[in-house]
Design an enzyme around this catalytic site. Sequence first.
Site, PDB file in Angstrom:
ATOM      1  N   HIS A 198       0.856  -1.196   0.000  1.00 26.03           N
ATOM      2  CA  HIS A 198       0.000   0.000   0.000  1.00 26.03           C
ATOM      3  C   HIS A 198       0.891   1.245   0.000  1.00 26.03           C
ATOM      4  CE1 HIS A 198      -2.756   3.054   1.601  1.00 26.03           C
ATOM      5  NE2 HIS A 198      -3.750   2.251   1.284  1.00 26.03           N
TER       6      HIS A 198
ATOM      7  N   CYS B  41      -3.855   2.327  -4.461  1.00 29.37           N
ATOM      8  CA  CYS B  41      -4.739   3.186  -3.680  1.00 29.37           C
ATOM      9  C   CYS B  41      -4.810   4.547  -4.371  1.00 29.37           C
ATOM     10  CB  CYS B  41      -4.251   3.329  -2.244  1.00 29.37           C
ATOM     11  SG  CYS B  41      -5.338   4.428  -1.303  1.00 29.37           S
TER      12      CYS B  41
ATOM     13  N   HIS C 165      -7.857   0.148  -4.069  1.00 29.65           N
ATOM     14  CA  HIS C 165      -8.629   1.026  -3.176  1.00 29.65           C
ATOM     15  C   HIS C 165      -9.109   2.185  -4.029  1.00 29.65           C
ATOM     16  CE1 HIS C 165      -6.414   0.031   0.898  1.00 29.65           C
ATOM     17  NE2 HIS C 165      -7.070  -0.997   0.412  1.00 29.65           N
TER      18      HIS C 165
ATOM     19  N   ASP D 284     -12.938   2.873  -1.055  1.00 27.72           N
ATOM     20  CA  ASP D 284     -12.119   3.246   0.093  1.00 27.72           C
ATOM     21  C   ASP D 284     -12.733   4.480   0.728  1.00 27.72           C
ATOM     22  OD1 ASP D 284     -10.082   3.035   1.881  1.00 27.72           O
ATOM     23  OD2 ASP D 284      -8.567   3.952   0.582  1.00 27.72           O
ATOM     24  N   HIS D 285     -12.968   4.400   1.972  1.00 30.61           N
ATOM     25  CA  HIS D 285     -13.549   5.507   2.753  1.00 30.61           C
ATOM     26  C   HIS D 285     -14.877   5.981   2.140  1.00 30.61           C
ATOM     27  CE1 HIS D 285      -9.146   6.545   3.989  1.00 30.61           C
ATOM     28  NE2 HIS D 285      -9.476   5.303   4.240  1.00 30.61           N
TER      29      HIS D 285
ATOM     30  N   TYR E  61     -14.890   5.038   7.620  1.00 27.38           N
ATOM     31  CA  TYR E  61     -15.466   3.714   7.364  1.00 27.38           C
ATOM     32  C   TYR E  61     -16.919   3.587   7.825  1.00 27.38           C
ATOM     33  CZ  TYR E  61     -10.891   2.231   5.839  1.00 27.38           C
ATOM     34  OH  TYR E  61      -9.720   2.094   5.133  1.00 27.38           O
TER      35      TYR E  61
HETATM   36  C1  DNO Z   1      -6.780   3.683   5.269  1.00 26.29           C
HETATM   37  C2  DNO Z   1      -6.106   2.531   4.767  1.00 26.29           C
HETATM   38  C3  DNO Z   1      -4.833   2.165   5.507  1.00 26.29           C
HETATM   39  C4  DNO Z   1      -4.289   0.937   4.909  1.00 26.29           C
HETATM   40  C5  DNO Z   1      -3.038   0.423   5.471  1.00 26.29           C
HETATM   41  C6  DNO Z   1      -2.534  -0.680   4.582  1.00 26.29           C
HETATM   42  O1  DNO Z   1      -7.934   3.737   5.217  1.00 26.29           O
HETATM   43  O2  DNO Z   1      -6.022   2.522   3.414  1.00 26.29           O
HETATM   44  O3  DNO Z   1      -5.119   1.860   6.842  1.00 26.29           O
HETATM   45  O4  DNO Z   1      -5.205  -0.059   5.153  1.00 26.29           O
HETATM   46  O5  DNO Z   1      -2.119   1.407   5.568  1.00 26.29           O
HETATM   47  O6  DNO Z   1      -1.544  -1.359   5.227  1.00 26.29           O
END
Ligand code: DNO
Length: 393
Positions: free
Chosen positions: A233, A271, A298, A351-352, A368
């Site tokens: 990531h 991401c 992500h 993501d989020h 989340y």
């Molecule tokens: C945030 C995430 C991070 C991610 C970690 C991966 O929302 O994308 O917490 O999960 O950094 O190791």
Amino acid sequence: MLETWRWFGPDDPVTCSHIRQAGADGVVTALHDMAPGEVWHPADIVARKAAIEDAGLVWSVVESIPVHPAIKLGDDRAQLYIDAWIETMRNLAAAGISVICYNFMPVVDWTRTELRHPTHRGGLALRFDPVEFAAYDLFILRRAGAETEYADDITAAAEARFASMNEDGRQRLESTIIAGLPGSDLSHGREDIRAAIAEYDGLGAAGLRANLIAFLEQVAPAAEACGARVCLHPDDPPFSIFGLPRVVSTGADYGAVFEAVPSLANGITLCAGSMGSRPDNDVVDIAGTFAPRIHFAHLRNVTIEPSGAFFEDDHLEGGVDMVALISVLLKEEARRRAEGRADRVIPMRPDHGHLLLDDIGKQTNPGYSAIGRLKGLAELRGVARAVSSLSAM
Ligand code: DNO
């Protein structure tokens, strides 16, 4: 793409039933109660997997196996913790969970300065403001040497920002930055964070990168042997904070890692939001360059403000052209199908999401909440459906 959803385990206020209702099929989770460096026992993995399957879902991705600081520092305990990390990976692969996300950020994982930034439509978003961050680093944490690292205009703005905050605001800023966002596996007090940062004195970016490569030189062959795929990531935000090195912020950073350890088991968690928080990262281009190594995506978006601060925007707004990015991912899936690759379906998660509607005022993990992600997933699903049917025409 396989639609997945992050779940923080049995204590997550968003349940597996909610995940099913949102339309996702896969779950992204970890044994969040395990400390970095502890080996996850096969029986615990199997029990968590069974609980997910009982809810009609599949545990598709592990996010994350935390990387113990000794590995990042490359100190004399590094080998012990690399062995433990690999053992956890093997135990997961033996249970049929083969996609494993991790990050290599020293001391702090993902970081924001504000968790409830009002959007123009009235939802609440996560935001990172370098001036607020500097206000914390310089005037609250008072990190040794920090005063030599910021440009004069940032220091002046940070001083004014600090002066304008009351005690509550200062405490909120501190807990936002160092108390640990969900999934970060870390939560620090002020003294701990000073000490943890000081351990990296003198390591530098070259040292950290060498330690990442040394880790992967052992992890990649072990992953190949047990059928796992590990996916790194990016740093979030994708630049140095607290004067610490960060070496997974750009396409060039990934390029260096893959050149050193070419195995395809050594992959990327694409991401879009983390990489997109830096104006010189062309996320669609980076995705195209490393497409065969994207083991997990992500999908989220950020808008960078003129000051360099950024906030998490709607999934289809912000700096990343989400239609173009999803097109790259779908094209890569088609390429893998033609090549006969077993991993032809790429897991993605929304993501989020913004804090919206009834979620405002509820107990939620920052970023989340249910409704914001439900909306994000629905939008992303619509784009994916449209892109596939248009490309089949
Ligand atoms: C945030 C995430 C991070 C991610 C970690 C991966 O929302 O994308 O917490 O999960 O950094 O190791």
